[in-house]
Design a protein around this motif. Structure first.
Motif, PDB file in Angstrom:
ATOM      1  N   SER A  25       0.849  -1.184   0.000  1.00 41.86           N
ATOM      2  CA  SER A  25       0.000   0.000   0.000  1.00 41.86           C
ATOM      3  C   SER A  25       0.888   1.238   0.000  1.00 41.86           C
TER       4      SER A  25
ATOM      5  N   ARG B 154       2.048   8.518  -6.340  1.00 33.88           N
ATOM      6  CA  ARG B 154       1.746   7.238  -6.987  1.00 33.88           C
ATOM      7  C   ARG B 154       2.981   6.658  -7.641  1.00 33.88           C
ATOM      8  N   GLY B 157       4.455   3.565  -6.192  1.00 28.35           N
ATOM      9  CA  GLY B 157       3.599   2.421  -6.485  1.00 28.35           C
ATOM     10  C   GLY B 157       3.855   1.879  -7.866  1.00 28.35           C
ATOM     11  N   LEU B 158       4.063   2.756  -8.803  1.00 26.69           N
ATOM     12  CA  LEU B 158       4.348   2.317 -10.172  1.00 26.69           C
ATOM     13  C   LEU B 158       5.666   1.554 -10.208  1.00 26.69           C
ATOM     14  N   HIS B 160       7.057  -0.040  -7.951  1.00 26.91           N
ATOM     15  CA  HIS B 160       6.937  -1.322  -7.284  1.00 26.91           C
ATOM     16  C   HIS B 160       6.075  -2.287  -8.104  1.00 26.91           C
ATOM     17  N   GLY B 161       4.995  -1.767  -8.646  1.00 28.11           N
ATOM     18  CA  GLY B 161       4.013  -2.646  -9.270  1.00 28.11           C
ATOM     19  C   GLY B 161       4.292  -2.977 -10.719  1.00 28.11           C
ATOM     20  N   ALA B 162       5.304  -2.400 -11.282  1.00 28.13           N
ATOM     21  CA  ALA B 162       5.526  -2.599 -12.704  1.00 28.13           C
ATOM     22  C   ALA B 162       6.694  -3.543 -12.968  1.00 28.13           C
ATOM     23  N   ALA B 167       3.066  -2.211 -17.092  1.00 31.72           N
ATOM     24  CA  ALA B 167       2.302  -1.458 -16.106  1.00 31.72           C
ATOM     25  C   ALA B 167       0.825  -1.753 -16.324  1.00 31.72           C
ATOM     26  N   LEU B 169      -2.828  -0.790 -14.789  1.00 35.43           N
ATOM     27  CA  LEU B 169      -3.451   0.198 -13.913  1.00 35.43           C
ATOM     28  C   LEU B 169      -4.931  -0.109 -13.749  1.00 35.43           C
ATOM     29  N   LEU B 228      -1.226  -2.086 -10.441  1.00 37.21           N
ATOM     30  CA  LEU B 228      -1.335  -0.946  -9.537  1.00 37.21           C
ATOM     31  C   LEU B 228      -2.821  -0.604  -9.413  1.00 37.21           C
TER      32      LEU B 228
END
Lengths: 79, 232
Positions: A25, B154, B157-158, B160-162, B167, B169, B228
């Motif tokens: 998060s 954000r 987060g990108l 980390h999440g990519a 990516a 979304l 994400l």
């Protein structure tokens, strides 16, 4: 009868047990994050789509945001 | 001289316009003029009474003029900056005594403001964790504010999440339309999920370079390794 707490772990399907996932998060940032974003924004011209409202129309901006009435970002202008 | 503030007097009610005297800066303080203020979904949560703690804190920052945080070099008279309350929320010095007792405010976090310095003196005083960054010259206040308020926090987060360069979304609003551009510029393949049937946002996503856009009830052309999600 009390169940062994380890018993449940043993019955996890193998694909689930091996398919590790991470959930993260993100709600806050560091000052370095802000500086990094500014540098990136200077490097890559971002096409921000502000939908502008006068400050006195803040209630309209909120309502439009709630309804999903626009793409992009709502911005109140004070001038 | 007066300024205008839109105040949240009680949750779940419209904001009220207040005219208040512009605060007089104390010794070592700087007055900043706020020119643009981003609106985000957190403001709706504050409005709805979901975040009373935040509302209470932000009420203490309620004014359209603010003091320059001490860790920022004193700006030139023409300097523009984007101030952010992250990390932490603003706790203005006692001289910010312009909030009326019992009122709560909306969109008063320094994070919501693009600000223009109108005066500067050394040795500024500001009791807050707010931070400020200089806006790139390529952005006017409104565009800069829109980009910063939604994009900045954000980005981690990108990153980390990519994983793997892609990516994905979930949700394509104010934040995602900027994050998507960052990802596209970095050569990533971007999938955008919108609300089911929201063809307008899907078209918007494709116009920004997303390789695929569809409803959250649709199956994308490739399995997702990471995504994400924008919480609401």
């Amino acid at each position: 009868m009390r169940r062994d707490p380890h018993e449940r772990r043993a019955v996890l399907p193998l694909p689930v047990a091996l398919g590790e996932r991470t959930v993260r998060s993100v709600a806050n940032l560091t000052r370095a994050d802000g500086e990094a974003f500014m540098a990136l924004a200077a490097r890559t011209k971002l096409d921000a789509r502000p939908v502008t409202f006068g400050l006195e129309r803040a209630n309209d901006a909120l309502e439009d945001l709630r309804r999903g009435a626009f793409d992009g970002a709502a911005v109140l202008l004070t001038g | 001289m007066e300024d205008l503030a839109m105040a949240l007097v009680s949750p779940r009610s419209p904001l009220v316009a207040l005219r208040r005297p512009v605060p007089v800066p104390g010794p070592g303080e700087v007055l900043l003029e706020v020119s643009a203020c981003g609106v985000c979904r957190t403001d709706l949560h504050i409005l709805d009474g979901d975040l009373p703690r935040c509302a209470r804190r932000s009420s203490r920052a309620m004014r359209w003029w603010a003091a320059w945080p001490p860790w920022v070099p004193a700006p030139r008279a023409s300097g523009r900056a984007s101030a952010s309350a992250y990390p932490g929320w603003a706790e203005p010095a006692a001289t910010a005594g312009t909030v009326r007792p019992g009122t709560r405010t909306f969109a008063t976090r320094p994070s919501s403001r693009a600000i223009t310095a109108t005066a500067a003196t050394p040795g500024t005083r500001w009791r807050t964790n707010a931070s400020a960054s200089r806006l790139p010259d390529a952005y006017d206040d409104a565009h800069g504010r829109a980009a910063v308020v939604r994009g900045t926090h954000r980005l981690p987060g990108l990153c980390h999440g990519a994983a793997g360069g892609a990516a994905r979304l979930y949700g394509f609003g104010a934040a995602a339309h900027l994050i998507a551009q960052v990802a596209v510029a970095e050569g990533r393949e971007v999938f955008a999920f919108t609300r089911p049937g929201d063809t307008r946002s899907q078209e918007f996503a494709r116009s920004l370079g997303c390789a695929w856009a569809g409803g959250s009830d649709e199956t994308p052309p490739a399995a997702l390794d990471a995504a994400l999600l924008f919480a609401r």
